[in-house]
Design a protein around this motif. Structure first.
Motif, mmCIF file in Angstrom:
data_model
loop_
_atom_site.group_PDB
_atom_site.id
_atom_site.type_symbol
_atom_site.label_atom_id
_atom_site.label_comp_id
_atom_site.label_asym_id
_atom_site.label_seq_id
_atom_site.Cartn_x
_atom_site.Cartn_y
_atom_site.Cartn_z
ATOM 1 N N SER A 165 -3.238 -7.065 1.111
ATOM 2 C CA SER A 165 -2.240 -6.427 0.246
ATOM 3 C C SER A 165 -1.432 -5.404 1.033
ATOM 4 N N LEU A 166 -2.115 -4.607 1.843
ATOM 5 C CA LEU A 166 -1.437 -3.604 2.662
ATOM 6 C C LEU A 166 -0.519 -4.271 3.690
ATOM 7 N N ASP A 181 1.942 -0.837 -9.159
ATOM 8 C CA ASP A 181 0.609 -1.186 -8.649
ATOM 9 C C ASP A 181 -0.332 -1.359 -9.839
ATOM 10 N N LEU A 189 -2.901 1.278 -2.410
ATOM 11 C CA LEU A 189 -1.675 0.476 -2.316
ATOM 12 C C LEU A 189 -0.460 1.265 -2.780
#
Length: 312
Positions: A165-166, A181, A189
């Motif tokens: 995700s990052l 988010d 995140l």
């Protein structure tokens, strides 16, 4: 204070859900012993060092260990944990052996002993996760450090689903974008999105403990432009976003792809993670049925992250 070690023998698919159950039951952290970890081939992409001992891993499946204070409510607490775990089967989450055992452990300072296992980890081209008690100096001029306290119940930010995700956010977030988010957890995140230049981040989570943890981590990193609220999926979202990111269970993602399509701006992205590989095609189908176009499929170990775009 005396402590009891609660051990749950389950599957990799159930790790995130059971970890959350254990956190809600009062565990300040969860140890994950995955039978596959010892044999996995790892690329030393960002300078990680792996030194594993076979005796630390089960022969099959995954063992989660949590430590709960011994009290007069311990028996009832354990029974509630078992019930909550069994209820996961309703979501088609495979539980494997689903064996729960409990034993008393020697008294020691569990609040700090576990810290020896956590160190700064570079997880992408720019992001490094740094435990709050570690002193770390960046080695790259554009390196971004996210300070986290794993004791805040939502891990270290180094799980494959979080890492991907990052990495996706690092690739797609541009200056002045808006980001939502969903299921923010530790807030990592949301923090990353703000560090990458998002002008506003709306972070939400159904769990009030997660909301508190995210707010504390945001303050710890001295980040502005993020609002954190308690909410169920997208029910608190008032404005469309350039990017919606959701690192949650695949089964949950598939319940709100239609709503996500309405929230994402035309030409915007929906980044979905937390997807075990066996659920990949189901989630892809749900996304395309909602109108999204799959733009990128990322895989790490047995986990999948999907980046999909809403047509202009």
């Amino acid at each position: 204070m005396k402590w009891s070690e609660l051990s749950v023998h389950t599957t990799e698919e159930a790790v995130d859900a059971i970890s959350n159950i254990l956190h809600e039951a009062g565990a300040s952290g969860v140890v994950i012993e995955d039978s596959q970890d010892f044999d996995k081939q790892r690329e030393d992409v960002y300078g990680e060092i792996y030194a594993l001992d076979r005796e630390d891993f089960p022969n099959d499946g995954v063992i989660l260990k949590a430590y709960l204070p011994v009290s007069s409510f311990l028996v009832e607490n354990v029974e509630e944990i078992k019930l909550a775990i069994n209820n996961l089967a309703k979501f088609d989450i495979q539980l494997g052996e689903n064996k729960v055992t409990i034993s008393e452990v020697d008294e020691q300072d569990w609040s700090t002993a576990w810290k020896q296992y956590y160190h700064p980890v570079k997880i992408s081209n720019r992001f490094t996760i740094v435990p709050t008690w570690e002193n770390y100096e960046p080695v790259e001029s554009d390196e971004l450090m996210i300070e986290l306290d794993p004791g805040m119940a939502f891990g270290t930010g180094t799980h494959p689903t979080t890492v991907m995700s990052l990495q996706a956010l690092e690739k797609y977030v541009k200056a002045d974008m808006t980001v939502t988010d969903v299921g923010t957890g530790s807030g990592v995140l949301a923090i990353a999105s703000a560090m990458l230049g998002a002008k506003h981040v709306h972070a939400l989570d159904l769990d009030p403990i997660a909301v508190k943890s995210a707010i504390e981590n945001i303050e710890l990193n001295h980040i502005s432009g993020i609002d954190v609220v308690e909410g169920d999926l997208l029910d608190t979202v008032k404005e469309p976003a350039d990017i919606v990111v959701a690192n949650i269970l695949a089964e949950i993602i598939m319940t709100f792809t239609d709503d996500a399509f309405k929230v994402v701006k035309n030409g915007g992205l929906f980044i979905t993670s937390g997807i075990i590989e066996t659920k990949k095609e189901d989630v892809k189908q749900s996304l395309t049925n909602a109108g999204f176009v799959i733009e990128e499929v990322m895989m790490m170990e047995d986990w999948v992250t999907l980046v999909s775009r809403k047509p202009v």
